[in-house]
Design a protein around this motif. Structure first.
Motif, PDB file in Angstrom:
ATOM      1  N   GLY A 149      70.316  23.967  27.177  1.00 55.51           N
ATOM      2  CA  GLY A 149      69.773  24.102  28.530  1.00 55.51           C
ATOM      3  C   GLY A 149      70.753  23.757  29.624  1.00 55.51           C
ATOM      4  N   GLY A 150      70.218  23.595  30.839  1.00 55.69           N
ATOM      5  CA  GLY A 150      71.063  23.362  31.993  1.00 55.69           C
ATOM      6  C   GLY A 150      72.033  24.524  32.154  1.00 55.69           C
ATOM      7  N   MET A 151      73.308  24.189  32.293  1.00 55.00           N
ATOM      8  CA  MET A 151      74.349  25.211  32.445  1.00 55.00           C
ATOM      9  C   MET A 151      75.052  25.526  31.128  1.00 55.00           C
ATOM     10  SD  MET A 151      74.712  26.192  35.677  1.00 55.00           S
ATOM     11  CE  MET A 151      76.428  26.629  35.927  1.00 55.00           C
ATOM     12  N   VAL A 152      74.603  24.896  30.033  1.00 54.62           N
ATOM     13  CA  VAL A 152      75.382  24.969  28.793  1.00 54.62           C
ATOM     14  C   VAL A 152      75.469  26.400  28.262  1.00 54.62           C
ATOM     15  CG1 VAL A 152      75.600  24.175  26.418  1.00 54.62           C
ATOM     16  CG2 VAL A 152      74.883  22.585  28.210  1.00 54.62           C
ATOM     17  N   THR A 153      74.361  27.119  28.194  1.00 55.38           N
ATOM     18  CA  THR A 153      74.406  28.481  27.669  1.00 55.38           C
ATOM     19  C   THR A 153      75.317  29.358  28.516  1.00 55.38           C
ATOM     20  OG1 THR A 153      72.223  28.344  26.638  1.00 55.38           O
ATOM     21  CG2 THR A 153      73.031  30.528  27.146  1.00 55.38           C
ATOM     22  N   LYS A 154      75.271  29.207  29.835  1.00 57.12           N
ATOM     23  CA  LYS A 154      76.155  29.988  30.705  1.00 57.12           C
ATOM     24  C   LYS A 154      77.610  29.618  30.463  1.00 57.12           C
ATOM     25  CE  LYS A 154      77.463  30.942  35.481  1.00 57.12           C
ATOM     26  NZ  LYS A 154      77.964  32.276  35.069  1.00 57.12           N
ATOM     27  N   ILE A 155      77.894  28.315  30.347  1.00 61.57           N
ATOM     28  CA  ILE A 155      79.260  27.864  30.111  1.00 61.57           C
ATOM     29  C   ILE A 155      79.813  28.472  28.828  1.00 61.57           C
ATOM     30  CG2 ILE A 155      80.603  25.832  29.431  1.00 61.57           C
ATOM     31  CD1 ILE A 155      80.073  26.043  32.447  1.00 61.57           C
ATOM     32  N   VAL A 156      79.014  28.395  27.766  1.00 60.52           N
ATOM     33  CA  VAL A 156      79.447  28.926  26.473  1.00 60.52           C
ATOM     34  C   VAL A 156      79.666  30.430  26.559  1.00 60.52           C
ATOM     35  CG1 VAL A 156      78.710  29.286  24.096  1.00 60.52           C
ATOM     36  CG2 VAL A 156      78.398  27.056  25.146  1.00 60.52           C
ATOM     37  N   ALA A 157      78.759  31.123  27.256  1.00 60.84           N
ATOM     38  CA  ALA A 157      78.900  32.579  27.403  1.00 60.84           C
ATOM     39  C   ALA A 157      80.139  32.939  28.212  1.00 60.84           C
ATOM     40  CB  ALA A 157      77.652  33.158  28.058  1.00 60.84           C
ATOM     41  N   ASP A 158      80.479  32.119  29.212  1.00 60.51           N
ATOM     42  CA  ASP A 158      81.645  32.390  30.047  1.00 60.51           C
ATOM     43  C   ASP A 158      82.956  32.153  29.302  1.00 60.51           C
ATOM     44  OD1 ASP A 158      80.124  33.096  32.230  1.00 60.51           O
ATOM     45  OD2 ASP A 158      80.351  31.178  33.274  1.00 60.51           O
ATOM     46  N   LEU A 159      83.000  31.139  28.453  1.00 55.68           N
ATOM     47  CA  LEU A 159      84.263  30.718  27.869  1.00 55.68           C
ATOM     48  C   LEU A 159      84.530  31.260  26.468  1.00 55.68           C
ATOM     49  CD1 LEU A 159      84.467  26.941  28.914  1.00 55.68           C
ATOM     50  CD2 LEU A 159      85.522  28.918  30.012  1.00 55.68           C
ATOM     51  N   MET A 160      83.490  31.417  25.679  1.00 55.73           N
ATOM     52  CA  MET A 160      83.674  31.745  24.275  1.00 55.73           C
ATOM     53  C   MET A 160      83.383  33.217  23.996  1.00 55.73           C
ATOM     54  SD  MET A 160      81.857  28.238  22.865  1.00 55.73           S
ATOM     55  CE  MET A 160      81.552  28.866  21.212  1.00 55.73           C
ATOM     56  N   PRO A 161      84.030  33.824  23.002  1.00 55.46           N
ATOM     57  CA  PRO A 161      83.682  35.192  22.612  1.00 55.46           C
ATOM     58  C   PRO A 161      82.205  35.261  22.219  1.00 55.46           C
ATOM     59  CG  PRO A 161      85.733  34.506  21.569  1.00 55.46           C
ATOM     60  CD  PRO A 161      85.148  33.281  22.197  1.00 55.46           C
ATOM     61  N   PRO A 162      81.513  36.319  22.578  1.00 52.39           N
ATOM     62  CA  PRO A 162      80.061  36.387  22.352  1.00 52.39           C
ATOM     63  C   PRO A 162      79.627  36.094  20.924  1.00 52.39           C
ATOM     64  CG  PRO A 162      80.753  38.192  23.767  1.00 52.39           C
ATOM     65  CD  PRO A 162      81.995  37.515  23.310  1.00 52.39           C
ATOM     66  N   LYS A 163      80.315  36.654  19.941  1.00 55.88           N
ATOM     67  CA  LYS A 163      79.907  36.440  18.554  1.00 55.88           C
ATOM     68  C   LYS A 163      80.094  34.988  18.129  1.00 55.88           C
ATOM     69  CE  LYS A 163      78.717  40.689  17.744  1.00 55.88           C
ATOM     70  NZ  LYS A 163      77.284  41.032  17.696  1.00 55.88           N
ATOM     71  N   GLN A 164      81.130  34.333  18.661  1.00 56.93           N
ATOM     72  CA  GLN A 164      81.336  32.928  18.363  1.00 56.93           C
ATOM     73  C   GLN A 164      80.281  32.071  19.054  1.00 56.93           C
ATOM     74  OE1 GLN A 164      83.715  31.571  16.288  1.00 56.93           O
ATOM     75  NE2 GLN A 164      84.191  33.675  15.712  1.00 56.93           N
ATOM     76  N   ALA A 165      80.001  32.388  20.314  1.00 60.45           N
ATOM     77  CA  ALA A 165      79.001  31.627  21.065  1.00 60.45           C
ATOM     78  C   ALA A 165      77.641  31.698  20.379  1.00 60.45           C
ATOM     79  CB  ALA A 165      78.908  32.161  22.494  1.00 60.45           C
ATOM     80  N   LEU A 166      77.212  32.901  20.037  1.00 60.93           N
ATOM     81  CA  LEU A 166      75.901  33.051  19.396  1.00 60.93           C
ATOM     82  C   LEU A 166      75.873  32.417  18.009  1.00 60.93           C
ATOM     83  CD1 LEU A 166      74.877  36.626  20.526  1.00 60.93           C
ATOM     84  CD2 LEU A 166      73.582  34.518  20.894  1.00 60.93           C
ATOM     85  N   ALA A 181      89.806  25.079  20.538  1.00 57.86           N
ATOM     86  CA  ALA A 181      90.902  25.709  21.275  1.00 57.86           C
ATOM     87  C   ALA A 181      91.011  27.192  20.933  1.00 57.86           C
ATOM     88  CB  ALA A 181      92.215  24.987  20.968  1.00 57.86           C
ATOM     89  N   ARG A 182      90.821  27.517  19.670  1.00 58.68           N
ATOM     90  CA  ARG A 182      90.953  28.911  19.241  1.00 58.68           C
ATOM     91  C   ARG A 182      89.914  29.804  19.901  1.00 58.68           C
ATOM     92  NH1 ARG A 182      88.356  31.610  15.443  1.00 58.68           N
ATOM     93  NH2 ARG A 182      87.516  29.739  14.446  1.00 58.68           N
ATOM     94  N   ILE A 183      88.696  29.289  20.129  1.00 56.49           N
ATOM     95  CA  ILE A 183      87.639  30.112  20.712  1.00 56.49           C
ATOM     96  C   ILE A 183      87.507  29.928  22.226  1.00 56.49           C
ATOM     97  CG2 ILE A 183      86.348  30.182  18.548  1.00 56.49           C
ATOM     98  CD1 ILE A 183      84.480  28.074  19.602  1.00 56.49           C
TER      99      ILE A 183
END
Length: 278
Positions: A149-166, A181-183
């Motif tokens: 929650g909060g901004m975490v899902t947006k942060i992960v979506a912004d920084l990480m490749p989609p398949k890695q984030a999901l 670092a790799r992702i």
């Protein structure tokens, strides 16, 4: 530096232009409670205007960086107090995003251990994030019936490749510093034994550069959503920011970097421009 004692959940220390803010609830793995959010808002506001702070380092006490929100104190204990809940939410967002993300000086996250949930926002809001190889990252919200929650899902979506984030959102699996670092969640990872030295060297490198230029570089990248702007809008914004920086440097008596380079006084590909006007 202004007196920064008296905090319950953080420790603030400044030495040689580098201010370290240490999340200090090691018995709770530095989980964020309403008191910590309130104290971080106060500390960041004061440090933003503190001339002795040239670089800000954020880390955690003990074996953890931050285990996310304190489930008991942040969620359970104030769930029936609308005013306290709203204040905690506001403070939580203000320091982790508005104040830290837009801090006027370079910021470095030194991720020394456990980093879960809401702590991802802290890492993402810092300009540079150095993780220990031994650090453990995780989005465990799925395991207790919640979304990040909060901004975490947006942060992960912004920084990480989609398949890695999901993958990490849906499985709740943990990962280490090298993977972070790799992702793209962090800048680099190093052995825990080298973390303090690496961060110190980075801070010294940043301190050697012109603070007006550092701030302008941050504002040019973070001041607006540069990634979402058109080429024409980006050109206009960056030209205006460049012109503003040159005016500020002239007013402050800063050396003109291009002029010094043409005089063969320094090599900008390998060193910062001289501080004093030639």
């Amino acid at each position: 530096m202004a007196e920064m004692d008296g905090y319950e959940t953080i420790v603030v220390d400044t030495a040689d232009g580098v201010t370290t803010v240490r999340l200090n609830r090691p018995d709770k793995r530095n989980a964020m409670n309403p008191t910590m959010h309130r104290e971080m808002v106060d500390a960041l506001r004061r440090l933003a205007d503190d001339d002795t702070t040239q670089v800000l380092v954020l880390t955690g006490a003990g074996r953890s960086f931050c285990a996310g929100q304190d489930l008991k104190e942040y969620f359970h204990e104030i769930r029936d107090d609308a005013r306290a809940r709203e204040q905690a939410r506001r403070d939580s967002h203000d320091w982790r995003y508005r104040l830290l993300y837009n801090f006027p000086k370079p910021t470095i996250a030194a991720v020394n251990g456990y980093c879960f949930g809401g702590a991802f926002t802290v890492v993402a809001s810092c300009d540079i994030a150095v993780a220990a190889d031994e650090a453990t990252f995780g989005l465990s919200e799925v395991n207790w019936g919640h979304i990040p929650g909060g901004m975490v899902t947006k942060i992960v979506a912004d920084l990480m490749p989609p398949k890695q984030a999901l993958y990490y959102i849906l499985t709740g699996r943990t990962f280490g510093g090298a993977t972070s670092a790799r992702i793209g969640l962090t800048t680099m990872s190093v052995p825990l034994a080298d973390l303090e030295r690496t961060v110190s060297e980075l801070a010294d490198e940043l301190k050697a550069k012109d603070p007006l230029t550092l701030r302008a570089c941050k504002e040019a990248f973070k001041g607006v959503d540069i990634r979402g702007m058109s080429a024409e809008a980006s050109l206009s914004w960056l030209t205006a920011k460049s012109d503003q920086l040159r005016r500020q440097q002239a007013q402050a008596g800063r050396t003109d970097g291009a002029e010094s380079f043409l005089k063969k006084e320094y090599r900008p590909g390998f060193a910062p421009m001289p501080r004093a006007r030639a």
